[in-house]
Design a protein around this motif. Structure first.
Motif, PDB file in Angstrom:
ATOM      1  N   ASP A  35       0.754  -1.086  -0.199  1.00 51.71           N
ATOM      2  CA  ASP A  35       0.051  -0.255  -0.085  1.00 51.71           C
ATOM      3  C   ASP A  35       0.837   1.751   0.018  1.00 51.71           C
ATOM      4  N   ARG A  36       1.210   1.763  -1.102  1.00 55.67           N
ATOM      5  CA  ARG A  36       2.493   2.909  -1.460  1.00 55.67           C
ATOM      6  C   ARG A  36       1.935   3.800  -0.474  1.00 55.67           C
ATOM      7  N   ASN A  37       2.903   4.551   0.339  1.00 52.51           N
ATOM      8  CA  ASN A  37       2.374   5.681   1.109  1.00 52.51           C
ATOM      9  C   ASN A  37       3.539   6.839   0.909  1.00 52.51           C
ATOM     10  N   ILE A  38       3.367   8.248   0.667  1.00 49.18           N
ATOM     11  CA  ILE A  38       4.117   9.190   0.088  1.00 49.18           C
ATOM     12  C   ILE A  38       5.270   9.122   1.491  1.00 49.18           C
ATOM     13  N   LEU A  39       4.473   8.536   2.868  1.00 48.57           N
ATOM     14  CA  LEU A  39       6.121   8.488   4.023  1.00 48.57           C
ATOM     15  C   LEU A  39       6.561   7.889   3.133  1.00 48.57           C
ATOM     16  N   TYR A  40       6.948   7.062   2.346  1.00 45.36           N
ATOM     17  CA  TYR A  40       7.924   5.623   2.236  1.00 45.36           C
ATOM     18  C   TYR A  40       8.812   6.537   1.343  1.00 45.36           C
ATOM     19  N   HIS A  41       9.220   7.118   0.961  1.00 34.77           N
ATOM     20  CA  HIS A  41       9.441   7.882  -0.684  1.00 34.77           C
ATOM     21  C   HIS A  41      10.813   8.867   0.026  1.00 34.77           C
ATOM     22  N   ASN A  42      10.691   8.829   1.680  1.00 28.61           N
ATOM     23  CA  ASN A  42      12.318   9.210   1.805  1.00 28.61           C
ATOM     24  C   ASN A  42      12.997   8.520   2.578  1.00 28.61           C
ATOM     25  N   LEU A  43      12.244   7.700   2.918  1.00 25.01           N
ATOM     26  CA  LEU A  43      12.172   6.106   3.966  1.00 25.01           C
ATOM     27  C   LEU A  43      13.734   5.657   3.064  1.00 25.01           C
ATOM     28  N   GLU A  44      12.967   5.221   1.251  1.00 29.08           N
ATOM     29  CA  GLU A  44      13.286   4.225   0.312  1.00 29.08           C
ATOM     30  C   GLU A  44      14.793   5.106  -0.240  1.00 29.08           C
ATOM     31  N   TYR A  45      14.478   5.992  -0.141  1.00 27.68           N
ATOM     32  CA  TYR A  45      15.404   7.168  -0.814  1.00 27.68           C
ATOM     33  C   TYR A  45      16.499   6.753  -0.527  1.00 27.68           C
ATOM     34  N   ARG A  46      16.761   6.954   1.191  1.00 26.94           N
ATOM     35  CA  ARG A  46      17.286   6.696   2.178  1.00 26.94           C
ATOM     36  C   ARG A  46      18.245   5.486   2.204  1.00 26.94           C
ATOM     37  N   GLN A  47      17.861   4.051   1.977  1.00 31.96           N
ATOM     38  CA  GLN A  47      17.286   3.315   2.169  1.00 31.96           C
ATOM     39  C   GLN A  47      18.589   2.700   0.442  1.00 31.96           C
ATOM     40  N   ILE A  48      18.152   3.440  -0.780  1.00 32.33           N
ATOM     41  CA  ILE A  48      18.764   2.638  -1.399  1.00 32.33           C
ATOM     42  C   ILE A  48      20.070   3.370  -1.328  1.00 32.33           C
ATOM     43  N   GLN A  49      20.333   4.657  -0.590  1.00 31.17           N
ATOM     44  CA  GLN A  49      21.532   5.452  -1.113  1.00 31.17           C
ATOM     45  C   GLN A  49      22.715   4.583   0.013  1.00 31.17           C
ATOM     46  N   ARG A  50      21.823   3.680   1.201  1.00 28.75           N
ATOM     47  CA  ARG A  50      22.257   3.026   2.054  1.00 28.75           C
ATOM     48  C   ARG A  50      23.545   2.005   1.376  1.00 28.75           C
ATOM     49  N   TRP A  51      22.581   1.067   0.352  1.00 27.84           N
ATOM     50  CA  TRP A  51      22.938   0.318  -0.371  1.00 27.84           C
ATOM     51  C   TRP A  51      23.744   0.588  -1.227  1.00 27.84           C
ATOM     52  N   ARG A  52      24.527   1.421  -1.880  1.00 27.31           N
ATOM     53  CA  ARG A  52      24.869   2.249  -3.197  1.00 27.31           C
ATOM     54  C   ARG A  52      26.308   2.134  -2.389  1.00 27.31           C
ATOM     55  N   THR A  53      26.366   3.116  -0.644  1.00 30.21           N
ATOM     56  CA  THR A  53      27.492   3.660  -0.390  1.00 30.21           C
ATOM     57  C   THR A  53      27.832   2.755   0.517  1.00 30.21           C
ATOM     58  N   GLY A  54      27.335   1.542   0.237  1.00 30.59           N
ATOM     59  CA  GLY A  54      28.027   0.606   1.352  1.00 30.59           C
ATOM     60  C   GLY A  54      27.712   0.769   2.953  1.00 30.59           C
ATOM     61  N   ASN A  55      26.778   2.105   3.506  1.00 29.16           N
ATOM     62  CA  ASN A  55      26.526   1.887   4.543  1.00 29.16           C
ATOM     63  C   ASN A  55      25.766   1.539   4.941  1.00 29.16           C
ATOM     64  N   ILE A  56      24.886   0.812   4.213  1.00 25.03           N
ATOM     65  CA  ILE A  56      24.215  -0.228   4.358  1.00 25.03           C
ATOM     66  C   ILE A  56      24.804  -1.286   5.467  1.00 25.03           C
ATOM     67  N   LEU A  57      26.222  -1.221   5.179  1.00 22.75           N
ATOM     68  CA  LEU A  57      26.479  -2.334   6.669  1.00 22.75           C
ATOM     69  C   LEU A  57      26.526  -1.933   7.733  1.00 22.75           C
ATOM     70  N   THR A  58      26.880  -0.620   8.255  1.00 18.87           N
ATOM     71  CA  THR A  58      27.506  -0.544   9.190  1.00 18.87           C
ATOM     72  C   THR A  58      25.749   0.529  10.249  1.00 18.87           C
ATOM     73  N   ALA A  59      24.910   0.988   9.316  1.00 21.70           N
ATOM     74  CA  ALA A  59      24.043   2.241  10.036  1.00 21.70           C
ATOM     75  C   ALA A  59      22.944   1.228  10.222  1.00 21.70           C
ATOM     76  N   ASP A  60      22.047   1.718  11.319  1.00 20.62           N
ATOM     77  CA  ASP A  60      20.560   1.214  10.821  1.00 20.62           C
ATOM     78  C   ASP A  60      19.850   2.175  10.543  1.00 20.62           C
ATOM     79  N   LEU A  61      18.508   1.428  10.252  1.00 23.50           N
ATOM     80  CA  LEU A  61      17.605   1.849   9.555  1.00 23.50           C
ATOM     81  C   LEU A  61      17.487   3.246  10.795  1.00 23.50           C
TER      82      LEU A  61
END
Length: 176
Positions: A150-176
């Motif tokens: 159920d797509r929600n506008i609130l997800y957009h910023n969270l999803e964008y930040r999470q994608i950036q965490r994947w792209r930079t490797g910060n997914i390995l170190t930072a919490d959600l």
């Protein structure tokens, strides 16, 4: 008469072992033009090199890139195991959320018609609760539980930040 189990699955399924399958599943973290250019590569060795360049160029550290790659494709494989129905699990909405955010901290399953995945201990935080609804397509001819986000506008910023965490490797170190 009950519905038959039906699905088209690639070789090695649910594992992601071919360069083509590795490239396809990068859909969630690549920009559209990057993804289109990647998918135009036909030669397997060139495709594998382009995938490696994508990760290394963005993360900048070979050891961290290797760790992020392993984590990403482990999640793709787990999404395939858990969420496959008439299509590969990574292509489903729960598969996408699982790949980007990992396993939910808690799940609220409401009468088998919807479920909410929480990535927080605060169950009132709308930005950290992903609502999925069962598709109306379910019938005796389409017996799959197909959950749609159920797509929600609130997800957009969270999803964008999470994608950036994947792209930079910060997914390995930072919490959600």
């Amino acid at each position: 008469m009950s519905g038959r189990e039906f699905g088209i699955k690639p070789p090695f399924y649910p594992a992601v072992k071919t360069a083509r399958k590795m490239a396809e599943s990068l859909f969630y973290i690549m920009e559209e033009d990057e993804y289109e250019a990647l998918m135009e590569i036909e030669n397997t060795d060139s495709l594998k090199s382009a995938i490696d360049r994508f990760w290394l160029r963005n993360i900048g550290n070979a050891a961290l890139a290797k760790e992020a790659i392993s984590m990403y494709y482990n999640r793709v494989e787990e999404a395939n195991k858990q969420f496959s129905n008439f299509k590969e699990g990574w292509k489903t909405d729960p598969g996408m959320v699982y790949i980007l955010f990992g396993p939910p901290w808690s799940v609220d399953d409401v009468f088998n018609s919807r479920m909410i995945w929480y990535y927080t201990n605060n169950l009132d935080d709308p930005e950290r609760g992903f609502l999925f609804r069962v598709s109306d397509l379910k019938s005796k001819y389409f017996p799959f539980d197909n959950y749609i986000l159920d797509r929600n506008i609130l997800y957009h910023n969270l999803e964008y930040r999470q994608i950036q965490r994947w792209r930079t490797g910060n997914i390995l170190t930072a919490d959600l």
